[in-house]
Design a protein around this motif. Structure first.
Motif, short mmCIF file in Angstrom:
data_model
loop_
_atom_site.label_atom_id
_atom_site.label_comp_id
_atom_site.label_asym_id
_atom_site.label_seq_id
_atom_site.Cartn_x
_atom_site.Cartn_y
_atom_site.Cartn_z
N SER A 41 0.84 -1.20 0.00
CA SER A 41 0.00 0.00 0.00
C SER A 41 0.87 1.25 0.00
N PHE A 42 0.33 2.32 -0.54
CA PHE A 42 1.00 3.62 -0.55
C PHE A 42 0.24 4.55 0.40
N ASN A 43 0.91 5.00 1.43
CA ASN A 43 0.27 5.92 2.40
C ASN A 43 -1.11 5.44 2.82
N SER A 65 2.15 -6.98 -19.62
CA SER A 65 1.58 -6.55 -20.89
C SER A 65 0.07 -6.46 -20.79
N HIS A 66 -0.52 -5.69 -21.69
CA HIS A 66 -1.96 -5.83 -21.86
C HIS A 66 -2.27 -6.11 -23.32
N ASP A 67 -1.27 -6.63 -24.01
CA ASP A 67 -1.41 -6.93 -25.41
C ASP A 67 -1.77 -8.41 -25.58
N GLN A 81 -4.33 0.77 -0.18
CA GLN A 81 -3.87 -0.54 -0.62
C GLN A 81 -3.95 -0.68 -2.15
N VAL A 82 -2.84 -1.12 -2.74
CA VAL A 82 -2.81 -1.31 -4.19
C VAL A 82 -2.78 -2.80 -4.51
N LEU A 83 -2.02 -3.57 -3.74
CA LEU A 83 -1.95 -5.01 -3.96
C LEU A 83 -2.27 -5.74 -2.65
N ASP A 94 8.78 -4.85 -19.26
CA ASP A 94 7.60 -4.03 -18.99
C ASP A 94 7.04 -3.53 -20.31
N GLU A 95 5.87 -4.00 -20.66
CA GLU A 95 5.20 -3.60 -21.90
C GLU A 95 6.17 -3.60 -23.09
N PRO A 96 6.71 -4.75 -23.44
CA PRO A 96 7.72 -4.76 -24.51
C PRO A 96 7.18 -4.29 -25.86
N GLY A 99 -3.39 -7.48 -17.28
CA GLY A 99 -4.46 -6.84 -16.52
C GLY A 99 -4.74 -5.46 -17.07
N ARG A 100 -5.85 -4.90 -16.62
CA ARG A 100 -6.24 -3.59 -17.13
C ARG A 100 -5.32 -2.51 -16.60
N SER A 101 -5.37 -1.40 -17.27
CA SER A 101 -4.57 -0.25 -16.83
C SER A 101 -4.97 0.15 -15.41
N GLY A 102 -4.00 0.34 -14.55
CA GLY A 102 -4.29 0.73 -13.18
C GLY A 102 -4.56 -0.43 -12.24
N SER A 103 -4.46 -1.67 -12.75
CA SER A 103 -4.77 -2.81 -11.90
C SER A 103 -3.62 -3.13 -10.94
N GLY A 104 -2.44 -2.63 -11.21
CA GLY A 104 -1.32 -2.85 -10.30
C GLY A 104 -0.19 -3.69 -10.87
N LYS A 105 -0.15 -3.85 -12.18
CA LYS A 105 0.91 -4.66 -12.80
C LYS A 105 2.29 -4.08 -12.55
N SER A 106 2.39 -2.78 -12.83
CA SER A 106 3.72 -2.15 -12.69
C SER A 106 4.16 -2.14 -11.24
N VAL A 107 3.21 -1.88 -10.32
CA VAL A 107 3.57 -1.87 -8.91
C VAL A 107 4.06 -3.26 -8.50
N LEU A 108 3.37 -4.29 -8.95
CA LEU A 108 3.78 -5.67 -8.63
C LEU A 108 5.19 -5.94 -9.14
N LEU A 162 12.32 -2.19 -6.62
CA LEU A 162 12.28 -0.73 -6.78
C LEU A 162 11.28 -0.13 -5.79
N PHE A 163 10.29 -0.93 -5.37
CA PHE A 163 9.39 -0.56 -4.28
C PHE A 163 9.59 -1.55 -3.14
N GLU A 164 9.48 -1.06 -1.91
CA GLU A 164 9.49 -1.97 -0.76
C GLU A 164 8.09 -2.52 -0.58
N1 ATP Z 1 4.26 5.61 -6.47
C1 ATP Z 1 2.93 5.46 -6.27
N2 ATP Z 1 2.33 6.08 -5.22
C2 ATP Z 1 1.01 5.93 -5.00
N3 ATP Z 1 0.19 5.19 -5.77
C3 ATP Z 1 0.72 4.55 -6.81
C4 ATP Z 1 2.12 4.66 -7.13
N4 ATP Z 1 2.37 3.92 -8.23
C5 ATP Z 1 1.18 3.40 -8.59
N5 ATP Z 1 0.19 3.76 -7.74
C6 ATP Z 1 -1.22 3.36 -7.84
O1 ATP Z 1 -1.29 1.96 -7.94
C7 ATP Z 1 -2.31 1.56 -8.85
C8 ATP Z 1 -1.76 0.58 -9.85
O2 ATP Z 1 -0.85 1.26 -10.72
P1 ATP Z 1 0.07 0.53 -11.76
O3 ATP Z 1 0.99 1.52 -12.32
O4 ATP Z 1 0.65 -0.69 -11.17
O5 ATP Z 1 -0.98 0.12 -12.89
P2 ATP Z 1 -0.69 -0.74 -14.18
O6 ATP Z 1 -1.46 -1.99 -14.05
O7 ATP Z 1 0.76 -0.89 -14.41
O8 ATP Z 1 -1.33 0.16 -15.31
P3 ATP Z 1 -0.78 0.46 -16.81
O9 ATP Z 1 -1.20 -0.69 -17.64
O10 ATP Z 1 -1.52 1.70 -17.19
O11 ATP Z 1 0.68 0.66 -16.74
C9 ATP Z 1 -2.87 2.82 -9.45
O12 ATP Z 1 -4.10 3.10 -8.85
C10 ATP Z 1 -1.85 3.88 -9.11
O13 ATP Z 1 -2.50 5.10 -8.88
#
Ligand code: ATP
Ligand code: MG
Lengths: 251, 246
Positions: A10-12, A195-197, A15-17, A162-164, A34-43, A50-52
């Motif tokens: 979670s960020f502040n 990816s979302h392709d 909860q994201v994941l 990441d999104e090759p 997964g869809r945009s914003g689902s949390g792929k990049s954060v995972l 790169l994130f704790e």
């Molecule tokens: N550094 C951050 N601080 C706070 N919230 C974040 C941070 N990075 C991502 N989030 C939140 O985490 C959620 C997931 O974001 P993430 O970037 O993982 O989506 P994604 O699945 O990679 O989307 P996309 O396909 O558009 O790249 C979003 O709601 C985003 O606002």
């Protein structure tokens, strides 16, 4: 093999994941979709450190990554290659220097050996002719290939992409996809592709993890995915009219 | 709160930048490169500004003491004091904050938004060290030279202009620039310069390193780098002067 166990992030307080469990196998192309914003990049950023993480564990061939100190992580990182969404090549260095960069930083080779290794990697991605160019002088598809060459220069055990395919035309996408698969199999790398392709998923996806609402909603193979009964995944896979049509024709 | 947050993160970044480098040879190469970029490429502008400032200070001083009671060598003396104490060690770094600071912030900021810093971190390279330490070291090395060059040129320009404009002859000027000379004042100037060199490079690097977003934010970081550098230069200038000269 990379294992993710009960990962929360979670960020502040937001909860994201939550409760993410996944296994990424060696010699296989493992997808996180997964869809945009689902949390792929954060995972992905949690997995590579790169994130704790807020809680949970990440195991690189049994080695617990989250509790490691700086030095121990550094050792693992040298086994990781990563291809970034925007390629992330160093603008001030030539193509060859970009590929040589990790070698000059960490390798214990002579200058000649480094050049040889870098040229070998460039040849692997069919770019040996471009070694003297700067990243700004080559096309997006070529930059991705240089990114791959740089990622494999240190003979990684783990490769993250990441999104090759973002920003590439369908034909170039397929070239990149196949390159990723060939390299994965050839060097028995644990590859994780974000990816979302759907084209790439069907083309090269061995294991597929579908992220939805901050957790792994569904996992399976590319054969399973086309026949899935899971509503959310179905909506994701058959988002376009074209694919809906194909599904219809398949019966 | 914000202030504590930024201060804490700033010191953490600086601390990380000073960790043991992976490869000294690569850092060395970077330092040489930065000395050229930060220092050598600034010699022209610094020289030009110093010449004009020396000339202006000379004429203004002369204009202000147009009285038979004040000896002519006062002009040389004032030019020297102004240049050595304030203009060269403080105003030159302020100008450098505009030139070098914005450059550092936008360079590192661009690398951040293009994920190049992530790429370094993933490889296991200490990105703070690799990107920031060479700049700090290069600035600490080259700034004193720039400032000393500026002192000589400014004082020289004062002499020439004083003579040409007919406000003070060479002989009087020479007496003036030697009058009551205290070498400690040059040391004070160099100390200030070193502190300002550190502030400019580290503060600008900080703003670049923590850029979030896109090209617009890189521009903002770059502006902030310059503003914060200059404010900090002015504040520390006061503190150092209070400590060393009072
Ligand atoms: N550094 C951050 N601080 C706070 N919230 C974040 C941070 N990075 C991502 N989030 C939140 O985490 C959620 C997931 O974001 P993430 O970037 O993982 O989506 P994604 O699945 O990679 O989307 P996309 O396909 O558009 O790249 C979003 O709601 C985003 O606002
Ligand atoms: Mg993403």
């Amino acid at each position: 093999m990379i294992e993710v166990k009960d990962l929360f992030k979670s960020f502040n307080g937001q909860q994201v994941l939550h409760e993410v469990n996944a296994t990424f196998d060696p010699g296989k192309v493992n997808f996180i979709i997964g869809r945009s914003g689902s949390g792929k990049s954060v995972l992905t950023k949690c997995i590579v450190g790169l994130f704790e993480v807020s809680s949970g564990s990440i195991l690189y061939d049994g080695r617990e990554f989250t509790s490691m100190n700086r030095g121990e992580r550094k050792a693992i990182r040298q086994e990781i290659g990563m291809l970034f969404q925007g390629s992330a090549l160093f603008d001030s260095l030539t193509v060859l220097e970009n590929v040589m960069f990790p070698l000059t930083m960490f390798g214990n080779m002579s200058k000649e050996e480094m050049k040889e290794r870098a040229n070998f990697c460039l040849k692997r991605v069919q770019l040996e002719a471009a070694h003297n160019k700067f990243p700004s002088e080559i096309s997006g598809g070529m930059q991705k290939r240089v990114g791959i060459a740089r990622a494999i220069a240190m003979r990684p055990k783990y490769l993250f992409c990441d999104e090759p395919n973002s920003g590439l035309d369908p034909q170039t996408s397929i070239i990149i996809d196949n390159l990723i698969r060939e390299i994965t199999v050839e060097y028995d790398i644990t590859t994780v592709v974000v990816s979302h392709d759907m084209n790439s998923v069907i083309e090269i996806g061995d294991n597929i993890n579908f992220v939805n609402k901050g957790t792994i909603w569904w996992k399976g193979t590319r054969n399973d995915i086309l026949k899935t009964e899971n509503q959310e995944l179905n909506d994701f896979v058959y988002a376009s009219e074209f694919l809906k049509q194909i599904r219809h024709n398949l019966g | 709160m914000q202030l504590f947050y930024h201060t804490g993160r700033y010191f953490e970044l600086v601390f990380n930048a000073f960790r043991r480098p992976e490869r000294f040879s690569i850092y060395w190469k970077q330092i040489v490169h930065e000395v050229d970029k930060i220092g050598v490429q600034s010699v022209g502008i610094i020289s030009l500004l110093s010449l004009f400032m020396g000339a202006v200070i000379c004429i203004q001083t002369a204009a202000n003491i147009d009285s038979g009671w004040i000896p002519a060598y006062t002009i040389g003396f004032t030019v020297r004091q102004t240049l050595i104490l304030e203009f060269c060690p403080t105003i030159i770094p302020v100008i450098m904050a505009g030139k070098v600071g914005s450059n550092i912030a936008s360079e590192i900021g661009t690398m951040r938004i293009k994920e190049e810093i992530d790429a370094l971190d993933i490889m296991g390279v200490n990105s703070a060290g690799y990107l920031i330490l060479p700049k700090i070291v290069a600035a600490l090395f080259i700034f004193p030279f720039l400032v000393v060059i500026s002192m000589f040129l400014g004082i020289g320009a004062g002499a020439v202009v004083g003579e040409l404009a007919g406000v003070v002859g060479y002989a009087d000027y020479e007496v003036g620039i030697q009058y009551d000379f205290r070498p400690f004042q040059v040391i004070y100037a160099i100390i200030k310069t070193l502190v300002f060199a550190f502030i400019i490079t580290s503060v600008s690097a900080y703003h670049g390193y923590y850029t979030k977003g896109g090209a617009l934010e890189v521009g903002k970081s770059s502006t902030q780098a310059v503003v914060y550098s200059i404010v900090l230069i002015m504040v520390t200038n006061y503190i150092i002067t209070q400590l060393l000269l009072v």
